[in-house]
Design a protein around this motif. Structure first.
Motif, PDB file in Angstrom:
ATOM      1  N   ALA A   1       2.141  -3.136  -9.701  1.00 46.80           N
ATOM      2  CA  ALA A   1       2.450  -2.356  -8.505  1.00 46.80           C
ATOM      3  C   ALA A   1       3.076  -3.235  -7.426  1.00 46.80           C
ATOM      4  O   ALA A   1       3.964  -2.789  -6.689  1.00 46.80           O
ATOM      5  CB  ALA A   1       1.182  -1.690  -7.973  1.00 46.80           C
TER       6      ALA A   1
ATOM      7  N   ALA B   1       8.634   2.031 -12.226  1.00 46.70           N
ATOM      8  CA  ALA B   1       7.401   1.614 -12.900  1.00 46.70           C
ATOM      9  C   ALA B   1       7.515   1.864 -14.396  1.00 46.70           C
ATOM     10  O   ALA B   1       7.076   1.037 -15.216  1.00 46.70           O
ATOM     11  CB  ALA B   1       6.207   2.365 -12.322  1.00 46.70           C
TER      12      ALA B   1
ATOM     13  N   LEU C   1       1.019   1.867  -6.400  1.00 47.19           N
ATOM     14  CA  LEU C   1      -0.097   1.868  -7.346  1.00 47.19           C
ATOM     15  C   LEU C   1      -0.124   3.166  -8.151  1.00 47.19           C
ATOM     16  O   LEU C   1      -0.290   3.153  -9.375  1.00 47.19           O
ATOM     17  CB  LEU C   1      -1.420   1.693  -6.601  1.00 47.19           C
ATOM     18  CG  LEU C   1      -1.885   0.270  -6.337  1.00 47.19           C
ATOM     19  CD1 LEU C   1      -3.079   0.283  -5.393  1.00 47.19           C
ATOM     20  CD2 LEU C   1      -2.244  -0.428  -7.639  1.00 47.19           C
TER      21      LEU C   1
ATOM     22  N   VAL D   1       2.606   3.231 -10.817  1.00 46.29           N
ATOM     23  CA  VAL D   1       2.306   2.431 -12.007  1.00 46.29           C
ATOM     24  C   VAL D   1       1.308   3.136 -12.917  1.00 46.29           C
ATOM     25  O   VAL D   1       1.424   3.095 -14.146  1.00 46.29           O
ATOM     26  CB  VAL D   1       1.777   1.047 -11.582  1.00 46.29           C
ATOM     27  CG1 VAL D   1       1.108   0.329 -12.745  1.00 46.29           C
ATOM     28  CG2 VAL D   1       2.921   0.204 -11.014  1.00 46.29           C
TER      29      VAL D   1
END
Length: 335
Positions: free
Chosen positions: A209, A226, A289, A292
């Motif tokens: 992340a 990601a 975050l 990901v």
């Protein structure tokens, strides 16, 4: 004798009225105050608070002000930065101190901030006590109190957000709050992650992340970026992310990566080393975050960016065609 008593009573009554008048004047009659800041540090006793107010010359009758505080039962006076301006009553000043209505002081960590920058910000934050900060390499030990275990660096462990503080608060306490927030959010997001991710631990998700964050893409593109990196991890391909090389260079980075820079010998150089770097390279935001742990469902392995537009490809030949098509005569970020 009767006349003397009556005269004494009159004198006493006059004195009483004068005292009451001064008392009411000091508390209820507004005084014009120029822009004046009064700093009350955490842990200051009442005497220190009154001394600061008197030094700032914001009270008409300091002793009357203290008397009013005593008559109200000696309530706690809160630390803070208090700004007084215009027509202000003494009673308003006392009410503000009792209620803690101070000027907000916020320590802000923005997504993508690195640990060195956090330390610099802490040392520059007004009235924040940065003297207790440990060396950066030792901060990870302190952050064990926030739930972080078996981490070698505090890089990436602080949740980007704004944290309220008052004068005299230790910077370490603010960083602990940020670390608890990141640990809590990472555990929550990890528990609801998509299946079959090539990540073994929440910390690995944090590392990736941080790379997605430093790629600088808008939030709408982060899930697909990601996906590119996760697809590369699945295939054992190097991530080939420029921000990891920049992190490896540290102070040697001069604003543009040279061919020699791309060969820097460092475990953070994801052009030379497959897999994830040893630690995060920045403080990722919750959006990165989430991207990901819930990436776009694609087979993309490459991306380029030009003029705010992102273009993805699933094989190297297509990637080269996009470079020729979109990047002729221009500069772009690419992965």
């Amino acid at each position: 004798m009767g006349r003397l008593i009556r005269a004494s009573l009159k004198a006493f009554l006059l004195l009483f009225l004068l005292v009451v008048g001064d008392f009411l004047y000091a508390l209820y009659w507004p005084r014009t105050i120029g822009p004046t800041d009064v700093v009350i540090f955490r842990g200051s006793g009442a005497d220190a608070v009154f001394a600061q107010l008197e030094k700032a010359e914001v009270l008409a009758q300091p002793w009357m002000f203290r008397l009013s505080w005593v008559l109200r039962g000696r309530p706690p006076l809160h630390a803070g930065l208090y700004r007084f301006q215009g027509r202000v009553r003494g009673l308003t000043i006392l009410d503000d101190l009792i209620a803690g209505r101070s000027v907000p002081l916020n320590f802000t960590i923005v997504p993508g901030t690195r640990l060195q920058q956090v330390y610099d910000l802490a040392r520059q934050a007004p009235y924040l006590d940065a003297h207790s900060l440990p060396p950066r390499e030792a901060l990870a030990v302190l952050l064990r109190q926030a739930g972080w275990r078996r981490v070698r660096s505090a890089e990436g462990l602080l949740q980007p957000d704004s944290y309220r503080y008052v004068p005299g608060d230790p910077a370490t306490a603010v960083l602990l709050r940020a670390a608890r927030g990141m640990h809590r959010e990472l555990e929550r997001l990890w528990a609801g992650r998509a299946p079959d991710l090539p990540l073994q631990t929440p910390y690995q998700a944090l590392i990736l992340a941080s790379i997605v964050q430093k790629e600088g893409a808008p939030a709408a593109q982060q899930e697909r970026i990601a996906a590119v990196f996760l697809n590369r991890l699945r295939l054992g391909m190097p991530l080939q992310s420029d921000p990891t090389v920049i992190y490896a260079l540290g102070d040697q980075y001069r604003g543009k990566l040279s061919p020699a820079d791309m060969r820097v010998a460092s475990p953070y150089n994801t052009y030379l080393h497959p897999g994830l770097p040893p630690t995060p390279i920045s403080m990722p935001g919750l959006q990165a975050l989430a991207a990901v742990l819930h990436p776009a469902q694609t087979k993309d392995l490459y991306f380029i960016a030009k003029d705010g537009q992102y273009h993805y490809s699933q094989d190297y030949a297509e990637h080269l065609r996009q470079i020729r098509h979109y990047l002729q005569g221009g500069k772009a970020a690419h992965g």
